[in-house]
Design a protein around this motif. Structure first.
Motif, PDB file in Angstrom:
ATOM      1  N   MET A   1       0.848  -1.158   0.000  1.00  0.00           N
ATOM      2  CA  MET A   1       0.000   0.000   0.000  1.00  0.00           C
ATOM      3  C   MET A   1       0.907   1.238   0.000  1.00  0.00           C
ATOM      4  SD  MET A   1      -2.882   0.982   2.816  1.00  0.00           S
ATOM      5  CE  MET A   1      -3.911  -0.366   2.286  1.00  0.00           C
ATOM      6  N   LYS A   2       0.684   2.128  -0.939  1.00  0.00           N
ATOM      7  CA  LYS A   2       1.517   3.323  -1.059  1.00  0.00           C
ATOM      8  C   LYS A   2       0.895   4.501  -0.325  1.00  0.00           C
ATOM      9  CE  LYS A   2       3.730   1.993  -5.262  1.00  0.00           C
ATOM     10  NZ  LYS A   2       4.333   2.397  -6.483  1.00  0.00           N
ATOM     11  N   LYS A   3       1.781   5.320   0.253  1.00  0.00           N
ATOM     12  CA  LYS A   3       1.330   6.492   0.997  1.00  0.00           C
ATOM     13  C   LYS A   3       2.340   7.616   0.806  1.00  0.00           C
ATOM     14  CE  LYS A   3      -1.286   8.462   4.166  1.00  0.00           C
ATOM     15  NZ  LYS A   3      -2.637   8.826   3.954  1.00  0.00           N
ATOM     16  N   GLN A   4       1.848   8.790   0.413  1.00  0.00           N
ATOM     17  CA  GLN A   4       2.687   9.975   0.290  1.00  0.00           C
ATOM     18  C   GLN A   4       2.923  10.542   1.685  1.00  0.00           C
ATOM     19  OE1 GLN A   4       3.936  11.483  -2.612  1.00  0.00           O
ATOM     20  NE2 GLN A   4       4.944  13.054  -1.387  1.00  0.00           N
ATOM     21  N   ILE A   5       4.180  10.729   2.053  1.00  0.00           N
ATOM     22  CA  ILE A   5       4.530  11.296   3.350  1.00  0.00           C
ATOM     23  C   ILE A   5       4.685  12.800   3.144  1.00  0.00           C
ATOM     24  CG2 ILE A   5       6.145  11.251   5.277  1.00  0.00           C
ATOM     25  CD1 ILE A   5       4.581   8.564   4.676  1.00  0.00           C
ATOM     26  N   THR A   6       3.727  13.568   3.612  1.00  0.00           N
ATOM     27  CA  THR A   6       3.693  15.006   3.336  1.00  0.00           C
ATOM     28  C   THR A   6       4.226  15.825   4.510  1.00  0.00           C
ATOM     29  OG1 THR A   6       1.473  15.315   4.226  1.00  0.00           O
ATOM     30  CG2 THR A   6       1.636  14.687   1.889  1.00  0.00           C
ATOM     31  N   ALA A   7       4.684  17.016   4.198  1.00  0.00           N
ATOM     32  CA  ALA A   7       5.142  17.947   5.232  1.00  0.00           C
ATOM     33  C   ALA A   7       3.992  18.302   6.171  1.00  0.00           C
ATOM     34  CB  ALA A   7       5.735  19.200   4.587  1.00  0.00           C
ATOM     35  N   VAL A  75      10.570  13.516   4.111  1.00  0.00           N
ATOM     36  CA  VAL A  75       9.275  14.123   3.815  1.00  0.00           C
ATOM     37  C   VAL A  75       9.162  14.308   2.299  1.00  0.00           C
ATOM     38  CG1 VAL A  75       7.939  16.255   4.108  1.00  0.00           C
ATOM     39  CG2 VAL A  75       9.113  15.233   6.062  1.00  0.00           C
ATOM     40  N   ASP A  76       7.945  14.276   1.788  1.00  0.00           N
ATOM     41  CA  ASP A  76       7.654  14.374   0.358  1.00  0.00           C
ATOM     42  C   ASP A  76       8.193  13.183  -0.422  1.00  0.00           C
ATOM     43  OD1 ASP A  76       6.199  16.745   0.622  1.00  0.00           O
ATOM     44  OD2 ASP A  76       8.027  17.946   0.478  1.00  0.00           O
TER      45      ASP A  76
END
Length: 112
Positions: A1-7, A75-76
């Motif tokens: 499962m993919k997840k964007q790690i955002t600021a 991050v990002d």
């Protein structure tokens, strides 16, 4: 499962956890510490792994967990959370798009 790690997610976690260390929130501090940009909190990664797993398995409850961190998660970055079920244990690997594993661990689960 993919997840964007955002600021934004890291900022929210920093506030909630009261861990506002500059390497998580400030580009200059992260660069000074040797990173290209801020890094995600380890507990954020572990909690996110548990949350993603439980979203797909709502009848289960995590009773124990262990996670080892091999590399920082910047991050990002898109992180891939890969889960493997082995009886009452769930193995998780967290990797970035290059394939580098940044964390791995195990959850013990039981039915609610």
């Amino acid at each position: 499962m993919k997840k964007q790690i955002t600021a934004d997610a890291i900022q929210q976690y920093a506030i909630a956890s009261k861990d506002t260390a500059a390497i998580h929130l400030n580009v200059e501090a992260a660069v000074k510490a040797g990173y290209k940009r801020p890094v995600a909190h380890g507990m954020y990664i572990m909690g996110l792994a548990q949350s993603l797993y439980l979203t797909k398995h709502p009848s289960q409850w995590i009773t124990t967990y262990h996670m080892k961190f091999q590399k920082p998660l910047l991050v990002d970055t898109v992180a891939n959370f890969d889960f493997e079920v082995c009886d009452d244990h769930i193995h998780v690997n967290v990797a970035v798009e290059s394939g580098d594993v940044i964390a791995s661990g195990t959850f013990s689960v039981k039915e609610r």
